[in-house]
Scaffold this active site. Structure first.
Site, mmCIF file in Angstrom:
data_model
loop_
_atom_site.group_PDB
_atom_site.id
_atom_site.type_symbol
_atom_site.label_atom_id
_atom_site.label_comp_id
_atom_site.label_asym_id
_atom_site.label_seq_id
_atom_site.Cartn_x
_atom_site.Cartn_y
_atom_site.Cartn_z
ATOM 1 N N CYS A 29 0.828 -1.203 0.000
ATOM 2 C CA CYS A 29 0.000 0.000 0.000
ATOM 3 C C CYS A 29 0.865 1.258 0.000
ATOM 4 O O CYS A 29 1.451 1.613 1.027
ATOM 5 C CB CYS A 29 -0.915 -0.026 1.226
ATOM 6 S SG CYS A 29 -1.882 1.470 1.418
ATOM 7 N N CYS A 39 -0.265 4.097 2.292
ATOM 8 C CA CYS A 39 -0.008 3.847 3.723
ATOM 9 C C CYS A 39 1.471 4.040 4.041
ATOM 10 O O CYS A 39 1.820 4.625 5.071
ATOM 11 C CB CYS A 39 -0.360 2.415 4.115
ATOM 12 S SG CYS A 39 -1.889 1.799 3.447
ATOM 13 N N ASP A 40 2.360 3.538 3.203
ATOM 14 C CA ASP A 40 3.783 3.443 3.569
ATOM 15 C C ASP A 40 4.717 4.312 2.736
ATOM 16 O O ASP A 40 5.920 4.373 3.027
ATOM 17 C CB ASP A 40 4.243 1.974 3.445
ATOM 18 C CG ASP A 40 3.455 1.065 4.375
ATOM 19 O OD1 ASP A 40 3.065 1.533 5.453
ATOM 20 O OD2 ASP A 40 3.230 -0.108 4.018
#
Ligand code: NAP
Length: 300
Positions: A130, A133-134
């Site tokens: 993701c 997200c990261d």
């Protein structure tokens, strides 16, 4: 005894909870992690009617509150198994067993893995599924995205705004994703597109250091700080109830009525076998599955 247990607290599951709770039923939602499902990874939602620009986490929070305010209970436990007992269903989690008259499965999907040695160990240490997200952990670094669909193209374009360099690796010579995204990725100076290439191995003990790719008969090792695997998603339906009919991809067969082959079991959202997996179709499924479950309870 619950009237309806809903497995999954994403848009499909929580919409089903809203419909069932408004019909005065005793409803439990079992959610393994956080409410909102996959959409919590989206920084901005532009295609959901009436809420343009809302963030994914905000969407999840409002939906959870709406279901709770109407009386739905939510427990943060992973459902592992559904069995039948005396005409009722038992939903088992690691710690508990819950009895219910009907079940709505809204367990969604999870990212497909490369199934390489080291992959599991390196998740969170350079391997991610993701970018939103990261991605922030890789500012100014060198990363790769694997995949050729819309998600992989989106991730590569997003990461090109953060990372020094993005290597977009796809196994064929043609992208599955839309031409607009392909053109956008091609226009980014720091995206290198590597076609006809498969990832053969991941290297690094405590963190990802490099990957080996194969292009034709040539193997090449590339130094990397991060690898974003974006090769599609798989249904989270495996082993929940062996009696359920699944399609070839493992999605639960039900048709537009969201009614499965097992009496009293309904399905909603991305885990259902269908053509269009979108936020709006997930919430639509939630309403249909809850309505079908309510009719089932009336007849039972
Ligand atoms: P997808 O469209 O199924 O694409 C998966 C990609 O991964 C394909 O390019 C596939 O290669 C590749 N792949 C699959 N297994 C692989 C493996 N084992 N090793 C290497 N590569 C592998 O999945 P997605 O991109 O996650 O999208 C899912 C759905 O959401 C699609 O319908 C997509 O259009 C939609 N979506 C839409 C948007 C949008 O902005 N409209 C954004 C994101 C997603 P092949 O092409 O060779 O099969």
């Amino acid at each position: 005894m619950y009237d309806i247990i809903i497995i999954g607290g994403g848009p499909a599951g929580l919409t089903a909870a809203i419909y069932a709770a408004r019909a005065n039923k005793k409803v439990l939602v079992l959610e393994a992690t956080i409410c909102g499902g996959q959409i919590v990874n989206s920084s901005k939602i532009e295609n959901y009617p009436v809420a343009p620009g809302i963030t994914g986490p905000e969407f999840g929070r409002i939906l959870q509150k709406q279901a709770e305010n109407l009386g739905a209970e939510i427990e943060f436990e992973r459902a592992l198994k559904i069995t039948e007992k005396d005409g009722h269903k038992i939903v088992s989690t690691e710690d508990d067993e819950y009895e219910t008259k009907a079940v709505i499965l809204a367990s969604g999907t999870e990212p497909r893995r490369l199934e390489l040695e080291n992959e599991e160990k390196l998740i969170g240490h350079g391997v991610s599924y993701c970018a939103t997200c990261d991605g922030n952990f890789f500012k100014g670094k060198t990363v790769a995205v694997n995949g050729g669909g819309n998600s992989a193209l989106h991730e590569a374009i997003y990461l090109s705004g953060l990372a020094k360099k993005v290597c977009l690796i796809h196994r064929r010579d043609e992208f599955r994703g839309g031409i607009d995204l392909v053109e956008k990725a091609k226009a980014r100076k720091n995206i290198e597109i590597v076609l006809n290439a498969t990832i053969e191995s991941l290297h690094g003990d405590n963190k990802l250091e490099s990957i080996t790719i194969k292009q034709g008969s040539t193997e090449k090792t590339i130094k990397l700080d991060g690898l974003f695997v974006s090769i599609g998603r798989e249904p989270k339906a495996k082993n929940l109830m062996p009696e359920l009919d699944l399609d070839d991809g493992g999605f639960i067969e039900a048709g537009e009525s969201c009614t499965t082959n097992v009496d009293g079991i309904f399905v909603a959202g991305d885990v259902r076998s269908k053509d269009v997996r979108q936020l709006v179709t997930a919430t639509g499924d939630g309403a249909i599955a809850a309505t079908a479950a309510l009719h089932y309870l009336e007849k039972a």
